[in-house]
Design a protein around this motif. Structure first.
Motif, PDB file in Angstrom:
ATOM      1  N   CYS A   1       0.832  -1.217   0.000  1.00  0.00           N
ATOM      2  CA  CYS A   1       0.000   0.000   0.000  1.00  0.00           C
ATOM      3  C   CYS A   1       0.859   1.257   0.000  1.00  0.00           C
ATOM      4  O   CYS A   1       0.655   2.184  -0.806  1.00  0.00           O
ATOM      5  N   ILE A   2       1.842   1.296   0.909  1.00  0.00           N
ATOM      6  CA  ILE A   2       2.710   2.477   0.991  1.00  0.00           C
ATOM      7  C   ILE A   2       3.526   2.629  -0.287  1.00  0.00           C
ATOM      8  O   ILE A   2       3.680   3.731  -0.827  1.00  0.00           O
ATOM      9  N   ALA A   3       4.020   1.504  -0.788  1.00  0.00           N
ATOM     10  CA  ALA A   3       4.855   1.539  -1.991  1.00  0.00           C
ATOM     11  C   ALA A   3       4.070   2.094  -3.179  1.00  0.00           C
ATOM     12  O   ALA A   3       4.574   2.922  -3.943  1.00  0.00           O
ATOM     13  N   VAL A   4       2.821   1.656  -3.339  1.00  0.00           N
ATOM     14  CA  VAL A   4       2.008   2.112  -4.470  1.00  0.00           C
ATOM     15  C   VAL A   4       1.716   3.617  -4.339  1.00  0.00           C
ATOM     16  O   VAL A   4       1.850   4.373  -5.312  1.00  0.00           O
ATOM     17  N   ALA A   5       1.344   4.038  -3.124  1.00  0.00           N
ATOM     18  CA  ALA A   5       1.064   5.468  -2.910  1.00  0.00           C
ATOM     19  C   ALA A   5       2.299   6.306  -3.245  1.00  0.00           C
ATOM     20  O   ALA A   5       2.206   7.333  -3.941  1.00  0.00           O
ATOM     21  N   CYS A   6       3.454   5.866  -2.748  1.00  0.00           N
ATOM     22  CA  CYS A   6       4.698   6.611  -3.003  1.00  0.00           C
ATOM     23  C   CYS A   6       5.031   6.617  -4.495  1.00  0.00           C
ATOM     24  O   CYS A   6       5.446   7.644  -5.051  1.00  0.00           O
ATOM     25  N   ALA A   7       4.862   5.468  -5.162  1.00  0.00           N
ATOM     26  CA  ALA A   7       5.240   5.362  -6.571  1.00  0.00           C
ATOM     27  C   ALA A   7       4.402   6.288  -7.443  1.00  0.00           C
ATOM     28  O   ALA A   7       4.920   6.960  -8.342  1.00  0.00           O
ATOM     29  N   VAL A   8       3.086   6.347  -7.160  1.00  0.00           N
ATOM     30  CA  VAL A   8       2.195   7.187  -7.969  1.00  0.00           C
ATOM     31  C   VAL A   8       2.550   8.666  -7.773  1.00  0.00           C
ATOM     32  O   VAL A   8       2.711   9.419  -8.742  1.00  0.00           O
ATOM     33  N   LEU A   9       2.730   9.070  -6.508  1.00  0.00           N
ATOM     34  CA  LEU A   9       3.141  10.457  -6.251  1.00  0.00           C
ATOM     35  C   LEU A   9       4.518  10.732  -6.862  1.00  0.00           C
ATOM     36  O   LEU A   9       4.778  11.810  -7.382  1.00  0.00           O
ATOM     37  N   GLY A  10       5.379   9.719  -6.767  1.00  0.00           N
ATOM     38  CA  GLY A  10       6.763   9.881  -7.228  1.00  0.00           C
ATOM     39  C   GLY A  10       6.870  10.252  -8.696  1.00  0.00           C
ATOM     40  O   GLY A  10       7.738  11.041  -9.083  1.00  0.00           O
ATOM     41  N   VAL A  11       5.988   9.698  -9.539  1.00  0.00           N
ATOM     42  CA  VAL A  11       6.050  10.005 -10.975  1.00  0.00           C
ATOM     43  C   VAL A  11       5.877  11.515 -11.189  1.00  0.00           C
ATOM     44  O   VAL A  11       6.630  12.137 -11.943  1.00  0.00           O
ATOM     45  N   PHE A  12       4.906  12.100 -10.491  1.00  0.00           N
ATOM     46  CA  PHE A  12       4.692  13.545 -10.624  1.00  0.00           C
ATOM     47  C   PHE A  12       5.872  14.320 -10.046  1.00  0.00           C
ATOM     48  O   PHE A  12       6.347  15.291 -10.631  1.00  0.00           O
ATOM     49  N   LEU A  13       6.347  13.871  -8.871  1.00  0.00           N
ATOM     50  CA  LEU A  13       7.428  14.605  -8.196  1.00  0.00           C
ATOM     51  C   LEU A  13       8.700  14.609  -9.037  1.00  0.00           C
ATOM     52  O   LEU A  13       9.371  15.629  -9.166  1.00  0.00           O
ATOM     53  N   LEU A  14       9.028  13.472  -9.638  1.00  0.00           N
ATOM     54  CA  LEU A  14      10.244  13.403 -10.455  1.00  0.00           C
ATOM     55  C   LEU A  14      10.143  14.320 -11.670  1.00  0.00           C
ATOM     56  O   LEU A  14      11.096  15.013 -12.013  1.00  0.00           O
ATOM     57  N   LEU A  15       8.958  14.318 -12.300  1.00  0.00           N
ATOM     58  CA  LEU A  15       8.797  15.164 -13.484  1.00  0.00           C
ATOM     59  C   LEU A  15       8.780  16.648 -13.108  1.00  0.00           C
ATOM     60  O   LEU A  15       9.090  17.504 -13.929  1.00  0.00           O
TER      61      LEU A  15
END
Lengths: 266, 253
Positions: free
Chosen positions: A19-33
């Motif tokens: 759960c935490i990994a998925v939440a972080c990964a989805v936010l991460g795509v926006f944050l990296l870009l």
């Protein structure tokens, strides 16, 4: 494999971790870009100061940490806007201060012990059932926010000025994304530690971004990479008797490395 | 066909605009009116305040003095943003590795509006917009893999997919080769005449003036000319800008 079905603590670790990994990964795509790759790292250090403050004043460390992280996330956003700092500079300044204040407060409170260190490195195998529910709710909240504002987030990430002219409330959505990141980092830190939260925000998203042609695919690949890292990492940690959080990060890096070999060409 | 000014609606009005940055005046007492059907080129050298003027009109910057009316309302109260399309100067300066297909780029604007749009309606709007700019065959291509001219056409598709009444473009042909520039301007001319889209184009390239434009404004901190294309050609505005030693791109036609 039998151990996963036999031991409830492993099932809880997989459930909360995914759960935490998925939440972080989805936010991460926006944050990296958005060139905000270090925001998770920075906020986790600031959240650490919040934990230390909570221990000092003997009031719910998690709640204090959450308040500190949310204020810091909005402060970093403001600092980037008004002081004209580059993203990483504002984050570096705040995270260094957070860690320094955290160490001082922890020392004053006399709580420089294992419970404090568990926030640094996490204790995914000691997760309580309530924490699994908390992780699931957090992941759900992040996924709902992302789904509702998906196109607006993508538009403002791709072309901020055009999005603003088209009526996208960019500053309010900046704040929403900052707050969502802060909440994810704090709740994730309690469960998987600073190390893993920061890694989850960056490595799966980086894997998705180097592989996908379409935005939706990048988000999907990041979520799958993050989930697979938790499952494979926990299995490897169990079999090799290695620390779980470190093993999960190494596994996610290995998946990232494999995908790097098959990355799309510019 | 451009409507006569007396019958056409005034879409934009700017009065007595002053704007300074770091104590240095960028715009001084600028007043301007944009009428439906205009294809207005705002000409001026680099640093003349053209981009600032556009941003103030769109409500992205606040003026120090003066006021703006966008469809009769101040920019901060103007919520019908689908009536306005904007392609910023840095539109093509996005991260070339950004993982977005041409279809996603057009849809991101459609889906960011006030009203919800169904998937079939979105598909139709994206297809029509991409066909209009002659980019439908690239719908599944990653945006970063297109040439500068093709990217600009996709950004026009993104803007017109929402059926705007006015389109603002800021130095849209920077980094586009000469042949594709002509094609790009022809597309704008077509949108202006057949699509009845009002176009405001900011550029330091005087080549556009002879070809497609029906109104011209010359800006260099102050607005020192605003009139029709014919008035511009017979005026000394161009000579004045050149005599001022300003960096403008000139073309022979």
């Amino acid at each position: 494999m039998d151990a996963f079905f036999e031991y409830a603590f492993l099932q809880r670790a997989v459930g909360a971790g995914v759960c935490i990994a998925v939440a972080c990964a989805v936010l991460g795509v926006f944050l990296l870009l958005r060139k905000d790759a270090m925001i998770g790292h920075g906020l986790s250090h600031i959240a650490f100061a919040g934990i230390a403050l909570g221990l000092l004043i003997r009031q719910w460390p998690m709640a204090v940490s959450l308040a500190v992280a949310v204020v810091a996330a909005l402060g970093i956003m403001k600092l980037k806007e008004s002081a004209g700092f580059h993203g990483d500079t504002a984050i570096a300044v705040c995270s260094s201060l957070g860690m320094a204040v955290g160490v001082i407060l922890a020392s004053i409170s006399g709580r420089f012990d294992a419970s404090l260190l568990s926030y640094l490195f996490g204790d995914i195998l000691a997760i309580e059932p309530a924490e699994v529910v908390l992780s699931a709710l957090m992941a759900l909240a992040v996924l709902v926010i992302t789904a509702v504002f998906y196109h607006r987030f993508m538009f403002m990430t791709f072309d901020r000025e055009a999005a603003q002219a088209a009526g996208v409330p960019v500053r309010r959505l900046d704040a929403l994304m900052s707050v969502a990141t802060a909440i994810t980092v704090v709740l994730g830190m309690k469960i998987v530690g600073i190390l893993l939260v920061a890694a989850f925000l960056v490595i799966p998203a980086a894997a998705g971004l180097q592989t996908a042609v379409r935005f939706k695919s990048a988000v999907g690949i990041a979520a799958v990479v993050a989930s697979a890292s938790v499952v494979v990492g926990l299995a490897a940690a169990y079999l090799l008797d290695w620390p779980a959080s470190g093993t999960i990060v190494v596994v996610s890096f290995l998946i990232f490395g494999i995908l790097f070999l098959f990355r799309r060409r510019a | 066909m451009v409507l006569p000014d007396a019958e056409a609606a005034e879409l934009i009005r700017v009065e007595g605009l002053h704007f300074s940055r770091g104590g240095r005046p960028v715009l001084t007492d600028v007043s301007l009116s944009i009428i439906e059907g205009d294809f207005l080129a705002i000409l001026g050298p680099n640093g003349s305040g053209k981009t600032t003027l556009l941003k103030i009109i769109l409500g992205l910057l606040k003026p120090d003095q003066g006021w703006v009316r966008l469809f009769g309302r101040p920019p901060e109260d103007f919520v019908e943003r689908e009536l306005v399309g904007y392609i910023p100067q840095k539109a093509t300066h996005f991260d070339p590795l950004f993982p977005a297909s041409v279809r996603e780029v057009v849809a991101m604007a459609l889906r960011s509006g006030r009203r919800r749009i169904s998937r079939p309606d979105e598909d139709t709007a994206v297809r029509i917009a991409l066909e209009t700019v002659d980019m439908i065959e690239f719908w599944n291509r990653r945006i970063g893999r297109l040439s500068g001219g093709q990217q600009q056409r996709v950004f026009i598709a993104r803007a017109i997919a929402r059926n705007p009444r006015i389109l603002f473009l800021d130095e849209p042909t920077t980094g586009v080769d000469a042949e594709n520039q002509d094609r790009f301007y022809d597309l704008l001319g077509r949108l202006n005449t057949s699509g009845r889209l009002t176009i405001v184009l900011v550029t330091h390239d005087t080549g556009i003036v002879n070809k497609h434009v029906n109104k011209v404004a010359c800006l260099n901190q102050r607005l020192f000319f605003h009139g029709t294309h014919d008035q511009f050609c017979s005026s000394g505005a161009l000579k004045e800008m050149i005599a001022g030693g300003h960096h403008l791109v000139l073309h022979r036609h």
